[in-house]
Enzyme design. Sequence first.
Site, short mmCIF file in Angstrom:
data_model
loop_
_atom_site.label_atom_id
_atom_site.label_comp_id
_atom_site.label_asym_id
_atom_site.label_seq_id
_atom_site.Cartn_x
_atom_site.Cartn_y
_atom_site.Cartn_z
N ASP A 215 -9.15 -16.37 -16.19
CA ASP A 215 -9.98 -16.82 -15.09
C ASP A 215 -11.05 -17.83 -15.55
OD1 ASP A 215 -10.65 -16.16 -12.22
OD2 ASP A 215 -12.60 -15.80 -13.12
N ASP B 264 -1.79 -1.19 -3.80
CA ASP B 264 -2.11 -0.43 -5.01
C ASP B 264 -0.96 -0.53 -6.02
OD1 ASP B 264 -0.17 1.35 -3.93
OD2 ASP B 264 -1.76 2.33 -2.75
N GLU C 205 -7.02 -20.83 -16.46
CA GLU C 205 -7.43 -21.46 -15.20
C GLU C 205 -8.57 -22.41 -15.57
OE1 GLU C 205 -9.09 -20.43 -10.77
OE2 GLU C 205 -10.02 -19.62 -12.55
N HIS D 246 -3.97 -17.21 -4.91
CA HIS D 246 -4.86 -16.43 -4.04
C HIS D 246 -6.12 -17.18 -3.64
CE1 HIS D 246 -6.48 -16.15 -8.00
NE2 HIS D 246 -7.59 -15.61 -7.53
N ASP D 247 -6.35 -18.36 -4.21
CA ASP D 247 -7.53 -19.15 -3.85
C ASP D 247 -7.19 -20.35 -2.97
OD1 ASP D 247 -9.20 -17.57 -5.45
OD2 ASP D 247 -8.87 -18.83 -7.23
N ASP E 9 -4.88 -10.38 -15.61
CA ASP E 9 -5.89 -11.38 -15.29
C ASP E 9 -7.10 -11.09 -16.16
OD1 ASP E 9 -7.41 -13.35 -13.87
OD2 ASP E 9 -6.17 -12.96 -12.12
N ASP F 183 0.85 -1.19 0.00
CA ASP F 183 0.00 0.00 0.00
C ASP F 183 0.89 1.24 0.00
OD1 ASP F 183 -1.89 1.94 0.45
OD2 ASP F 183 -2.11 1.48 2.59
N ASN G 5 -0.40 4.51 -0.25
CA ASN G 5 -1.04 5.76 0.18
C ASN G 5 -1.77 5.67 1.52
OD1 ASN G 5 -3.18 4.20 -0.54
ND2 ASN G 5 -4.06 5.61 -2.03
C1 NOJ Z 1 -11.26 -17.91 -10.02
C2 NOJ Z 1 -10.48 -16.88 -9.27
O1 NOJ Z 1 -9.17 -17.33 -9.09
C3 NOJ Z 1 -11.22 -16.63 -7.98
O2 NOJ Z 1 -10.49 -15.84 -7.09
C4 NOJ Z 1 -12.54 -16.02 -8.32
O3 NOJ Z 1 -13.30 -15.89 -7.14
C5 NOJ Z 1 -13.31 -16.85 -9.32
N1 NOJ Z 1 -12.50 -17.34 -10.39
C6 NOJ Z 1 -14.41 -16.04 -9.94
O4 NOJ Z 1 -13.89 -15.10 -10.82
#
Ligand code: NOJ
Length: 554
Positions: free
Chosen positions: A199, A29, A255, A328-329, A98, A21, A23
């Site tokens: 995605d 950001d 993905e 991130h998932d 992405d 971050d 700011n």
């Molecule tokens: C896969 C992404 O990696 C995830 O973070 C997202 O919630 C879903 N697709 C929906 O876009």
Amino acid sequence: MNKQWWKSSVVYQIYPRSFMDSNGDGIGDLNGIIRKLDYLKELGVDVLWISPIYKSPNDDNGYDISDYQDIMDEFGTMEDFDRLLAGAHERKIKIMMDLVVNHTSDEHPWFQESRKSKDNPYRDFYIWRDPVDGKEPNNWGACFGGSAWELDEQTGMYYLHLFSKKQPDLNWENDEVRRRIYEMMNWWCEKGIDGFRMDVISLLSKVQTFPDGEKGDGLYGNSDPYVCNGPRIHEFLQEMNREVLSKYDLITVGETSGVTVEQAKKYANLDGSELNMVFQFEHAFLNNGPYGKWTDNPVPLPELKEVLSKWQTELEGKAWNSLYWDNHDQPRAVSRYGNDSPRYREVSAKMLATCLHMMQGTPYIYQGEELGMTNIYFESIDDYKDIECIDNYYELTGSGLISKEDMIRYLGLRGRDNARTPMQWDDTENAGFTTGTPWLKVNPNYKQINAASQVHDENSVFSYYKKLISLRKQYPIIIDGHYELLLPEDDKIFAYTRTLGKEKLLVICNFSEETLDCPLGLPEHGELLIANYETQEDGVLKPYEAIAVLTTEE
Ligand code: NOJ
């Protein structure tokens, strides 16, 4: 120009909200990323995949886009993006965007128009169906819980959303939708970006009769087999390839949940007709239970070896693999596949890195993985910010399928917010991530685990990753060598060889905290490429030990 440069690249994923971050608003950001470009250069990565930065109301942290050609207010401006792109390119780092085109936000102007009336020119941009017997058109469940259909009062019809109800699915059957998406992609390519992470791209083509799905996790049926790898998916991607991808020198990864090796040979065929590679999920779902990821099942090593080896062997010479433990998932790799106790965290993080980075494919490092960052194990649902964690918690505990206590434990092990806690830069307040209040709590272990303490320490997890990345640049066997699994039945050791001409690379990893007898001897005249202990003993493996040795036949 080496047309397949992505084969020898290492990608680093940035989740911008949690990276840096600049700011003081508590949210990462673009200027924050710019500040850290030298750190990334030092690590040696070639490509940055940046999770969505487009305009978004943030129902799903940017995976719900309301304008594909503008930047999210919290993240900065398009000028900031241009400076980020230039700064990365100056350092010979590429930028991968992405691409979220299975759905938009419900606040996207296309959907705003679409929902107005049945004869609106944008109506057919989304998937609308009449109620059946006064209810949802079929039993499909949304990934974040609840039905995948939402009734829209204005026209009395349901629209499809495979994710949250603020993420309506685009109708890829509509030629105009596809044309507008390709136009947008070309616009970004003209700007000079270097690739796309796509995605849930395997979900674009739905079976148009929309039959009930097989009974799945939770309360609703899932949409299988009518959504994943649908009837027109390869046609769509080949069209996208012709209209956009083939015109630029890009790195592309799809993905592809639900992808099989057979499907992957089409998606990621080396003939270049679709994408460069895919993210498969078989290894990440191995320890799922009756309610999907919400379980405390451990990852079974023999199956993990079998799955990863299958992908190694079957794609060789036909398609290209991506290699990842986390993103991130997913929960943090060291917490899931290694051991995040203070005693074994570093050594097991290095072991996991060795195991993955010596395989064939393009490795993806998720921010903080290079520091051995761990899960946060929140104790209250109120600490979670992720829509998936929150919606699943209330749905599964509310219906009595899982107790609150168990669900909190499962979230601690598998919840997405484990990966999303702010990046740990140093041991100052909020781990140096922000001068404000972080949008998601910082993991309290930042005093021990942070970048500042690792960058100059040659024994750190960071330095280990740096070495793995540089080995990939020096040894073609890491890119091209033929893979063979050793000791397939062993439930603690993951060992394999890579062979290229007269060279053989032997990789041995102990996935347990035990000291083991190892039936694989160390070659006498081998070159030790990397190891996570200072000394190695023939026939013995120390807890979480990893070794990669290269030999050359005389
Ligand atoms: C896969 C992404 O990696 C995830 O973070 C997202 O919630 C879903 N697709 C929906 O876009």
